[in-house]
Scaffold this motif. Structure first.
Motif, PDB file in Angstrom:
ATOM      1  N   THR A 171       0.845  -1.203   0.000  1.00 33.97           N
ATOM      2  CA  THR A 171       0.000   0.000   0.000  1.00 33.97           C
ATOM      3  C   THR A 171       0.877   1.248   0.000  1.00 33.97           C
ATOM      4  N   ARG A 172       1.908   1.225   0.826  1.00 36.95           N
ATOM      5  CA  ARG A 172       2.783   2.403   0.899  1.00 36.95           C
ATOM      6  C   ARG A 172       3.480   2.653  -0.440  1.00 36.95           C
ATOM      7  N   LEU A 173       3.924   1.592  -1.078  1.00 37.92           N
ATOM      8  CA  LEU A 173       4.589   1.748  -2.377  1.00 37.92           C
ATOM      9  C   LEU A 173       3.638   2.416  -3.385  1.00 37.92           C
ATOM     10  N   LEU A 174       2.406   1.964  -3.393  1.00 43.01           N
ATOM     11  CA  LEU A 174       1.434   2.550  -4.325  1.00 43.01           C
ATOM     12  C   LEU A 174       1.144   4.008  -3.967  1.00 43.01           C
ATOM     13  N   GLU A 175       1.124   4.290  -2.656  1.00 44.91           N
ATOM     14  CA  GLU A 175       0.898   5.681  -2.215  1.00 44.91           C
ATOM     15  C   GLU A 175       2.001   6.591  -2.718  1.00 44.91           C
ATOM     16  N   VAL A 176       3.254   6.133  -2.563  1.00 48.58           N
ATOM     17  CA  VAL A 176       4.378   6.966  -2.993  1.00 48.58           C
ATOM     18  C   VAL A 176       4.373   7.108  -4.519  1.00 48.58           C
ATOM     19  N   ALA A 177       3.959   6.060  -5.204  1.00 49.20           N
ATOM     20  CA  ALA A 177       3.882   6.144  -6.673  1.00 49.20           C
ATOM     21  C   ALA A 177       2.861   7.209  -7.087  1.00 49.20           C
ATOM     22  N   GLY A 178       1.858   7.444  -6.226  1.00 50.59           N
ATOM     23  CA  GLY A 178       0.895   8.521  -6.472  1.00 50.59           C
ATOM     24  C   GLY A 178      -0.038   8.206  -7.629  1.00 50.59           C
ATOM     25  N   ASP A 179      -0.871   9.182  -7.984  1.00 48.26           N
ATOM     26  CA  ASP A 179      -1.827   8.896  -9.057  1.00 48.26           C
ATOM     27  C   ASP A 179      -1.751   9.909 -10.196  1.00 48.26           C
ATOM     28  N   ARG A 180      -0.598  10.559 -10.342  1.00 46.91           N
ATOM     29  CA  ARG A 180      -0.436  11.450 -11.503  1.00 46.91           C
ATOM     30  C   ARG A 180      -0.552  10.629 -12.789  1.00 46.91           C
ATOM     31  N   ILE A 181      -1.146  11.272 -13.782  1.00 46.62           N
ATOM     32  CA  ILE A 181      -1.335  10.544 -15.040  1.00 46.62           C
ATOM     33  C   ILE A 181      -0.075  10.686 -15.891  1.00 46.62           C
ATOM     34  N   ILE A 182       0.798   9.718 -15.743  1.00 49.71           N
ATOM     35  CA  ILE A 182       2.041   9.675 -16.522  1.00 49.71           C
ATOM     36  C   ILE A 182       2.241   8.215 -16.933  1.00 49.71           C
ATOM     37  N   PRO A 183       3.116   7.970 -17.917  1.00 51.71           N
ATOM     38  CA  PRO A 183       3.392   6.572 -18.247  1.00 51.71           C
ATOM     39  C   PRO A 183       4.033   5.858 -17.055  1.00 51.71           C
ATOM     40  N   ARG A 184       3.484   4.699 -16.722  1.00 52.12           N
ATOM     41  CA  ARG A 184       4.001   3.896 -15.608  1.00 52.12           C
ATOM     42  C   ARG A 184       4.325   2.509 -16.125  1.00 52.12           C
ATOM     43  N   VAL A 185       5.579   2.148 -15.972  1.00 55.11           N
ATOM     44  CA  VAL A 185       6.043   0.863 -16.491  1.00 55.11           C
ATOM     45  C   VAL A 185       6.339  -0.045 -15.301  1.00 55.11           C
ATOM     46  N   GLY A 186       5.839  -1.262 -15.335  1.00 56.29           N
ATOM     47  CA  GLY A 186       6.118  -2.219 -14.265  1.00 56.29           C
ATOM     48  C   GLY A 186       7.395  -2.993 -14.570  1.00 56.29           C
ATOM     49  N   VAL A 187       8.170  -3.264 -13.521  1.00 55.57           N
ATOM     50  CA  VAL A 187       9.391  -4.057 -13.690  1.00 55.57           C
ATOM     51  C   VAL A 187       9.418  -5.132 -12.601  1.00 55.57           C
ATOM     52  N   VAL A 188       9.408  -6.396 -13.019  1.00 53.60           N
ATOM     53  CA  VAL A 188       9.666  -7.474 -12.070  1.00 53.60           C
ATOM     54  C   VAL A 188      11.134  -7.820 -12.256  1.00 53.60           C
ATOM     55  N   ASN A 189      11.932  -7.486 -11.233  1.00 49.70           N
ATOM     56  CA  ASN A 189      13.392  -7.685 -11.321  1.00 49.70           C
ATOM     57  C   ASN A 189      13.775  -9.056 -10.749  1.00 49.70           C
ATOM     58  N   LYS A 190      15.025  -9.392 -10.850  1.00 53.57           N
ATOM     59  CA  LYS A 190      15.601 -10.632 -10.286  1.00 53.57           C
ATOM     60  C   LYS A 190      14.924 -11.893 -10.828  1.00 53.57           C
TER      61      LYS A 190
END
Ligand SMILES: Nc1nc2c(ncn2[C@@H]2O[C@H](COP(=O)(O)OP(=O)(O)OP(=O)(O)O)[C@@H](O)[C@H]2O)c(=O)[nH]1
Ligand SMILES: [Mg+2]
Length: 320
Positions: free
Chosen positions: A118-137
Motif C-alpha cells: 500500500t505504501r509503495l502505491l501511495e508513494v507512486a501517487g496517481d499522476r497521469i504519466i506513463p508507468r512501467v512495471g518491472v519485475v526484477n531478479k
C-alpha cells in the motif's frame, strides 16, 4: 516564408529529440540501484546485499541518438521509523512527483506484505504519466512468484504501459525496457551534454565509495549509523589529499569502526583509497577520521547539517 537572412528560425527538418526524467521506485533491496547502473552503463549508485543502501536521489543519464533518459534512483520505500527514514521517503516522493515516466520495480525473491504494498502505491501517487512495471531478479525468483508479482502490478492498475521481466544483474530484458522507456519520453531538447552521465559532485561519489566499503566491512547497525562526508579535497600535489569524516551515533560504534589498535579503520582506509584511486585515476592520500555526532539519525539539526532532504516537522516518528 519571410525569414530574414541571419534570423534564428530553427533549421527545418532538424531531427526531433526526446528527453525526460524516469524515476525508479520500489521497496528497499528491490534492485533499483543495480538497474540504474545497468541502464547507464556505469557504477554510479552503490549496491549492497543489504536493504536501505541508497540514502538520497542519484541521477544517471543515458543519451542515445535522439533520446536522453535521465534516471532518478531513489531510497527504497519503507515504513519510516526515524527522521532519517522520513528523509528517505521524502526523496522518493519528490522524485516520483518529478517523473515523466515511472518505473515501479518489484522483487519476487522478497514479496512485500500488504501494508508495504500500500505504501509503495501511495508513494507512486496517481499522476497521469506513463508507468512501467518491472519485475526484477527473474534470474533468481521462482516462476510462480515472478508471475504473482506481475499479476499484482497488473491488478492494482499501478502500471499503464506494460510489465517487463528483467534481471538487472545479468541484463536480461533490460534492452527492451530501455526501448520502452525511450518510447515514452516527451519531445524536448536534451537537458545535459551528450557525454554527461552523472550530476552529482566528485566529492559525493568519494563519500559514497567510503560508505560502500563500510557496508561491506561492518555488520549490524554500523553501516546504518555511519555518515561519510568529504571535508577537504585538495588536488595539485603528488597525491590528491582527501579528508573524510565518518560520523557515527555513539562511542561504542566509533570503537568498532576504529578497531583494536586501529586495525579496522586501516583496512577501511586501504580499501576505500584503492577504489577512490581507481575512480579518480590519480594517487590519493586518504585522511580518514571517525567522529561522534550523538543520535544524528534522529536529530533534525544534524540531518540538516549533513545535507539530508527533510520533511516539514509534522510530529512524525522521532523528529526532534
Ligand atoms: N539475483 C539477482 N540479484 C539482484 C538483481 N538486481 C539486484 N540484485 C541484488 O539485490 C541486492 C540489492 O540491490 P540494490 O540495487 O542495492 O537494491 P536497491 O533497490 O537499490 O536497494 P535500496 O538502495 O536499499 O533501496 C544486491 O545484492 C544486488 O546484487 C537481479 O536482477 N538478480
Ligand atoms: Mg539503492
Amino acid at each position: 516564408m519571410n525569414s530574414k537572412p541571419g534570423s534564428k528560425a530553427p533549421a527545418r527538418g532538424a531531427p526531433k529529440t526526446y528527453c525526460g526524467y524516469i524515476t525508479l521506485l520500489g521497496a528497499p533491496n528491490a534492485g533499483k540501484s543495480t538497474l540504474l547502473n545497468r541502464m547507464v552503463g556505469e557504477s554510479l549508485s552503490i549496491v549492497t546485499s543489504r536493504a536501505q543502501t541508497t540514502w538520497r536521489r542519484i541521477t544517471g543519464i543515458r543519451t542515445t541518438d535522439r533520446h536522453q533518459s535521465i534516471f532518478l534512483d531513489t531510497p527504497g520505500v519503507l515504513e519510516p521509523r526515524d527522521l532519517l527514514h522520513r528523509s528517505f521517503l521524502k526523496s522518493a516522493e519528490e522524485a516520483a512527483g518529478e517523473a515523466d515516466v515511472l518505473l515501479l520495480i518489484v522483487d519476487p525473491t522478497r514479496p512485500l506484505n500488504s501494508s508495504q504494498r500500500t505504501r509503495l502505491l501511495e508513494v507512486a501517487g496517481d499522476r497521469i504519466i506513463p508507468r512501467v512495471g518491472v519485475v526484477n531478479k527473474v534470474d533468481r525468483g521462482k516462476a510462480e512468484t515472478v508471475e504473482a508479482e506481475r499479476v499484482w502490478l497488473e491488478e492494482q492498475g499501478a502500471v499503464n504501459r506494460g510489465i517487463h521481466l528483467v534481471s538487472a544483474t545479468s541484463g536480461l530484458g533490460v534492452d527492451r525496457l530501455l526501448e520502452a522507456v525511450e518510447a515514452e519520453l516527451p519531445p524536448g531538447p536534451f537537458l545535459y551534454p551528450e557525454d554527461e552521465i552523472a550530476t552529482d559532485s566528485v566529492r559525493f561519489f568519494v563519500a559514497e565509495i567510503v560508505r560502500g566499503v563500510i557496508f561491506e566491512q561492518f555488520r549490524e547497525e554500523i553501516p546504518y549509523s555511519s555518515f561519510c562526508a568529504v571535508e577537504e579535497f585538495r588536488e595539485g600535489g603528488r597525491r590528491t589529499y582527501i579528508h573524510v569524516i565518518v560520523y557515527v551515533e555513539r562511542k561504542s560504534q566509533k570503537g568498532i569502526l576504529v578497531g583494536e589498535g586501529g586495525g579496522a579503520i586501516r583496512e577501511l582506509g586501504t580499501r576505500a583509497r584503492e577504489r577512490i584511486e581507481a575512480f579518480l585515476g590519480t594517487p590519493v592520500y586518504l585522511d580518514l577520521w571517525v567522529k561522534i555526532l550523538p543520535g544524528w539519525r534522529r536529530k533534525r539539526q544534524h540531518l540538516r547539517a549533513l545535507g539530508f532532504n527533510l520533511p516539514d516537522d509534522d510530529g512524525g516518528p522521532a523528529s526532534t
